[in-house]
Design an enzyme around this catalytic site. Structure first.
Site, PDB file in Angstrom:
ATOM      1  N   ASP A 175       0.878  -1.177   0.000  1.00 50.67           N
ATOM      2  CA  ASP A 175       0.000   0.000   0.000  1.00 50.67           C
ATOM      3  C   ASP A 175       0.913   1.224   0.000  1.00 50.67           C
ATOM      4  OD1 ASP A 175      -3.193   0.637   1.197  1.00 50.67           O
ATOM      5  OD2 ASP A 175      -1.694   2.253   1.055  1.00 50.67           O
ATOM      6  N   THR A 207      -8.017  -1.821  -3.650  1.00 47.68           N
ATOM      7  CA  THR A 207      -7.718  -0.406  -3.877  1.00 47.68           C
ATOM      8  C   THR A 207      -8.948   0.259  -4.491  1.00 47.68           C
ATOM      9  OG1 THR A 207      -7.021  -0.655  -6.167  1.00 47.68           O
ATOM     10  CG2 THR A 207      -5.353  -1.111  -4.496  1.00 47.68           C
ATOM     11  N   ARG A 236     -12.909  -3.357  -7.725  1.00 51.41           N
ATOM     12  CA  ARG A 236     -13.504  -2.751  -8.920  1.00 51.41           C
ATOM     13  C   ARG A 236     -13.005  -3.445 -10.168  1.00 51.41           C
ATOM     14  NH1 ARG A 236     -16.756  -1.106  -6.234  1.00 51.41           N
ATOM     15  NH2 ARG A 236     -17.640   0.979  -5.972  1.00 51.41           N
ATOM     16  N   ASP A 260     -16.162 -10.368  -8.128  1.00 48.74           N
ATOM     17  CA  ASP A 260     -17.446  -9.762  -7.731  1.00 48.74           C
ATOM     18  C   ASP A 260     -17.774  -8.568  -8.608  1.00 48.74           C
ATOM     19  OD1 ASP A 260     -19.725  -9.385  -6.031  1.00 48.74           O
ATOM     20  OD2 ASP A 260     -18.676  -7.707  -5.077  1.00 48.74           O
ATOM     21  N   GLU A 265     -20.835  -3.648 -15.996  1.00 46.24           N
ATOM     22  CA  GLU A 265     -21.765  -4.393 -15.127  1.00 46.24           C
ATOM     23  C   GLU A 265     -23.209  -4.131 -15.574  1.00 46.24           C
ATOM     24  OE1 GLU A 265     -20.811  -3.455 -11.034  1.00 46.24           O
ATOM     25  OE2 GLU A 265     -18.899  -4.491 -11.180  1.00 46.24           O
ATOM     26  N   HIS A 283     -21.682  -8.265  -8.269  1.00 45.00           N
ATOM     27  CA  HIS A 283     -21.370  -7.113  -7.409  1.00 45.00           C
ATOM     28  C   HIS A 283     -22.161  -7.184  -6.097  1.00 45.00           C
ATOM     29  CE1 HIS A 283     -19.844  -2.680  -7.532  1.00 45.00           C
ATOM     30  NE2 HIS A 283     -19.899  -3.122  -6.278  1.00 45.00           N
ATOM     31  N   GLY A 285     -20.656  -7.510  -2.982  1.00 45.55           N
ATOM     32  CA  GLY A 285     -19.812  -7.253  -1.802  1.00 45.55           C
ATOM     33  C   GLY A 285     -20.533  -6.531  -0.680  1.00 45.55           C
ATOM     34  N   ALA A 286     -21.364  -5.568  -1.035  1.00 48.31           N
ATOM     35  CA  ALA A 286     -22.042  -4.760  -0.009  1.00 48.31           C
ATOM     36  C   ALA A 286     -23.488  -5.194   0.191  1.00 48.31           C
ATOM     37  CB  ALA A 286     -22.017  -3.290  -0.415  1.00 48.31           C
TER      38      ALA A 286
HETATM   39  N1  NAI Z   1     -17.583  -5.233  -4.130  1.00 43.17           N
HETATM   40  C1  NAI Z   1     -18.174  -4.337  -3.375  1.00 43.17           C
HETATM   41  O1  NAI Z   1     -19.401  -4.341  -3.227  1.00 43.17           O
HETATM   42  C2  NAI Z   1     -17.371  -3.307  -2.658  1.00 43.17           C
HETATM   43  C3  NAI Z   1     -16.235  -2.797  -3.246  1.00 43.17           C
HETATM   44  N2  NAI Z   1     -15.516  -1.824  -2.604  1.00 43.17           N
HETATM   45  C4  NAI Z   1     -14.303  -1.340  -3.275  1.00 43.17           C
HETATM   46  O2  NAI Z   1     -13.199  -1.594  -2.415  1.00 43.17           O
HETATM   47  C5  NAI Z   1     -12.330  -0.476  -2.458  1.00 43.17           C
HETATM   48  C6  NAI Z   1     -11.493  -0.424  -1.193  1.00 43.17           C
HETATM   49  O3  NAI Z   1     -12.340  -0.108  -0.099  1.00 43.17           O
HETATM   50  P1  NAI Z   1     -11.738   0.292   1.328  1.00 43.17           P
HETATM   51  O4  NAI Z   1     -10.765  -0.715   1.791  1.00 43.17           O
HETATM   52  O5  NAI Z   1     -12.896   0.613   2.195  1.00 43.17           O
HETATM   53  O6  NAI Z   1     -10.976   1.633   0.946  1.00 43.17           O
HETATM   54  P2  NAI Z   1      -9.801   2.350   1.743  1.00 43.17           P
HETATM   55  O7  NAI Z   1      -9.716   3.739   1.204  1.00 43.17           O
HETATM   56  O8  NAI Z   1      -9.961   2.147   3.206  1.00 43.17           O
HETATM   57  O9  NAI Z   1      -8.499   1.525   1.287  1.00 43.17           O
HETATM   58  C7  NAI Z   1      -7.993   1.577  -0.009  1.00 43.17           C
HETATM   59  C8  NAI Z   1      -6.476   1.439   0.101  1.00 43.17           C
HETATM   60  O10 NAI Z   1      -5.921   1.321  -1.206  1.00 43.17           O
HETATM   61  C9  NAI Z   1      -4.664   1.949  -1.154  1.00 43.17           C
HETATM   62  N3  NAI Z   1      -4.147   2.192  -2.488  1.00 43.17           N
HETATM   63  C10 NAI Z   1      -4.376   3.244  -3.320  1.00 43.17           C
HETATM   64  N4  NAI Z   1      -3.654   3.099  -4.448  1.00 43.17           N
HETATM   65  C11 NAI Z   1      -2.989   1.924  -4.342  1.00 43.17           C
HETATM   66  C12 NAI Z   1      -2.092   1.222  -5.191  1.00 43.17           C
HETATM   67  N5  NAI Z   1      -1.717   1.698  -6.384  1.00 43.17           N
HETATM   68  N6  NAI Z   1      -1.578   0.048  -4.756  1.00 43.17           N
HETATM   69  C13 NAI Z   1      -1.924  -0.455  -3.549  1.00 43.17           C
HETATM   70  N7  NAI Z   1      -2.761   0.172  -2.696  1.00 43.17           N
HETATM   71  C14 NAI Z   1      -3.295   1.344  -3.094  1.00 43.17           C
HETATM   72  C15 NAI Z   1      -4.925   3.215  -0.349  1.00 43.17           C
HETATM   73  O11 NAI Z   1      -3.715   3.759   0.144  1.00 43.17           O
HETATM   74  C16 NAI Z   1      -5.820   2.676   0.751  1.00 43.17           C
HETATM   75  O12 NAI Z   1      -5.085   2.285   1.884  1.00 43.17           O
HETATM   76  C17 NAI Z   1     -13.290   0.718  -2.649  1.00 43.17           C
HETATM   77  O13 NAI Z   1     -12.628   1.807  -3.252  1.00 43.17           O
HETATM   78  C18 NAI Z   1     -14.358   0.156  -3.540  1.00 43.17           C
HETATM   79  O14 NAI Z   1     -14.045   0.406  -4.883  1.00 43.17           O
HETATM   80  C19 NAI Z   1     -15.876  -1.356  -1.374  1.00 43.17           C
HETATM   81  C20 NAI Z   1     -16.986  -1.832  -0.754  1.00 43.17           C
HETATM   82  C21 NAI Z   1     -17.845  -2.838  -1.361  1.00 43.17           C
HETATM   83  O1  HPV Z   2     -19.482   0.539  -1.711  1.00 40.48           O
HETATM   84  C1  HPV Z   2     -18.921   0.163  -2.742  1.00 40.48           C
HETATM   85  O2  HPV Z   2     -17.861   0.649  -3.178  1.00 40.48           O
HETATM   86  C2  HPV Z   2     -19.515  -0.910  -3.524  1.00 40.48           C
HETATM   87  O3  HPV Z   2     -18.953  -1.356  -4.511  1.00 40.48           O
HETATM   88  C3  HPV Z   2     -20.863  -1.389  -3.181  1.00 40.48           C
HETATM   89  O4  HPV Z   2     -21.675  -1.036  -4.251  1.00 40.48           O
HETATM   90  P1  HPV Z   2     -23.271  -1.071  -4.105  1.00 40.48           P
HETATM   91  O5  HPV Z   2     -23.613  -0.003  -3.109  1.00 40.48           O
HETATM   92  O6  HPV Z   2     -23.624  -2.443  -3.612  1.00 40.48           O
HETATM   93  O7  HPV Z   2     -23.790  -0.784  -5.465  1.00 40.48           O
END
Ligand code: NAI
Ligand code: HPV
Length: 330
Positions: A175, A207, A236, A260, A265, A283, A285-286
């Protein structure tokens, strides 16, 4: 922070009913209109001060610039890559998200993907439903003692690490912002990506989607990995290059993928989804009751706080405003 007037909010996706309830309890008129086409949203948005979305609504510059009435865009979730934050900032429209509401759910789904990749449960289930009893085909491997590379050590990456450590996995990661001594305190040894790729039996990415994270796993980086590495993307679509992943699956360089999220999408091209070594979700995850209740309520409370002129950055924990995706605070 100076109060802003929000009289009406449009919710353009399926958001937990607590969102609407909290807004209405505070005198804000709410309309829920899921599944609008872009042109419909562009016309409809004129009538509202606020917009609440999840990940499916693409809040483009055209939509933001179609109205002078919009003051706030609330993302009931984490990623704001579906919102043109630069266009919103230029227009003075506040963008806010609920960064911790779905952390546990996304982390749990990631762990479920890792476990299913190790033991082929989805493929075995399909085979059983087809009337088979194929024990040999679905021979798995233990997670115990294997190396998990976590790229992105933020909220979700941290929760994935602690859960997979309980299965006896060695967790390493990378990170650019989280200090190595901080991740070391959760049992994650940080190293450069060049050092990380060849060590991993499993890789999971956590990320945000930004120019610097598009194609983090590519033809070049797959070539540096152990043959048969298994990968998970619950972050993503595009962080793992989809064409490169398909090539790696076909050559055996990648032994399996848990997906996911997708660049498009739903994905029109089903080559990845249909690959026998890919397990996937639409998708999800949430998509838990708990995460949706938190995100729906949090975004409504944040909008109400804004109306009341509370300084969100200091007054409400776990809350922040997003003005530029590259400067997201922790
Ligand atoms: N599948 C789903 O439904 C969900 C997907 N997500 C995705 O997960 C991502 C991460 O969520 P959180 O952990 O809550 O975010 P966060 O902001 O807490 O953590 C993201 C981390 O990625 C790091 N980062 C940025 N650029 C990077 C790189 N080039 N290489 C390595 N690390 C890097 C940042 O420094 C940060 O520590 C969200 O941005 C979102 O896109 C989040 C929630 C649900
Ligand atoms: O919170 C995020 O980044 C997610 O990817 C979850 O997406 P959603 O709210 O389930 O469409």
């Amino acid at each position: 922070m100076a109060p802003i007037t929000i009289r009406s909010v449009l919710i353009s996706e399926s958001v937990d009913p607590r969102c609407r309830a909290v807004l209405e309890e505070n005198g804000i008129r709410v309309t829920e209109r899921p599944n609008m086409k872009t042109e419909e949203l562009m016309a409809e948005i004129q009538n509202y001060d606020g917009l609440v979305v999840r990940s499916a609504t693409k809040v483009t510059a055209d939509i933001i610039n179609a109205t002078d009435n919009l003051k706030i865009i609330g993302r009931a979730g984490t990623g704001v890559d579906n919102v043109d934050v630069d266009a919103a900032t230029k227009k003075g429209v506040i963008v806010m998200n609920t960064p911790s509401g779905n952390t546990i759910s996304a982390a749990e789904l990631t762990c479920i993907m890792l476990m299913n990749l190790s033991r082929n449960v989805p493929q075995a289930t399909m085979s059983m439903k087809q009337g088979n009893w194929d024990r040999k085909k679905f021979m798995g491997s233990e997670l115990f003692g294997k190396v998990l590379g976590i790229v992105g050590l933020g909220r979700i990456g941290k929760e994935v690490a602690s859960r997979m450590q309980s299965f006896g996995m060695k967790t390493i990661g990378y990170d650019p912002i989280t200090p190595p001594e901080v991740s070391a305190s959760w049992g994650v040894e940080q190293m450069s990506l060049e050092k990380l790729w060849p060590q991993c039996d499993y890789i999971t990415v956590h990320t945000p989607l930004m120019p610097s994270t598009v194609g983090l796993l590519s033809d070049e980086t797959f070539a540096l990995c152990k043959r048969g590495v298994k990968v998970v993307n619950c972050a993503r679509g595009g962080i793992i290059d989809e064409a490169a992943l398909l090539r790696a699956l076909e050559s055996g360089q990648c032994g399996g993928a848990g997906l996911d999220v997708f660049v498009e999408e739903p994905p029109k091209d089903r080559s990845l989804v249909n690959h026998p070594n890919v397990i996937s979700c639409p998708h999800l995850g949430a998509s838990t009751k708990e995460a949706q209740a938190r995100c729906g309520e949090d975004i409504a409370l944040q909008i109400v706080d804004m109306v009341k002129g509370k300084n969100l950055i200091g007054a409400v924990s776990q809350t922040f405003l997003v003005f530029a995706p590259k400067t997201l605070p922790k």
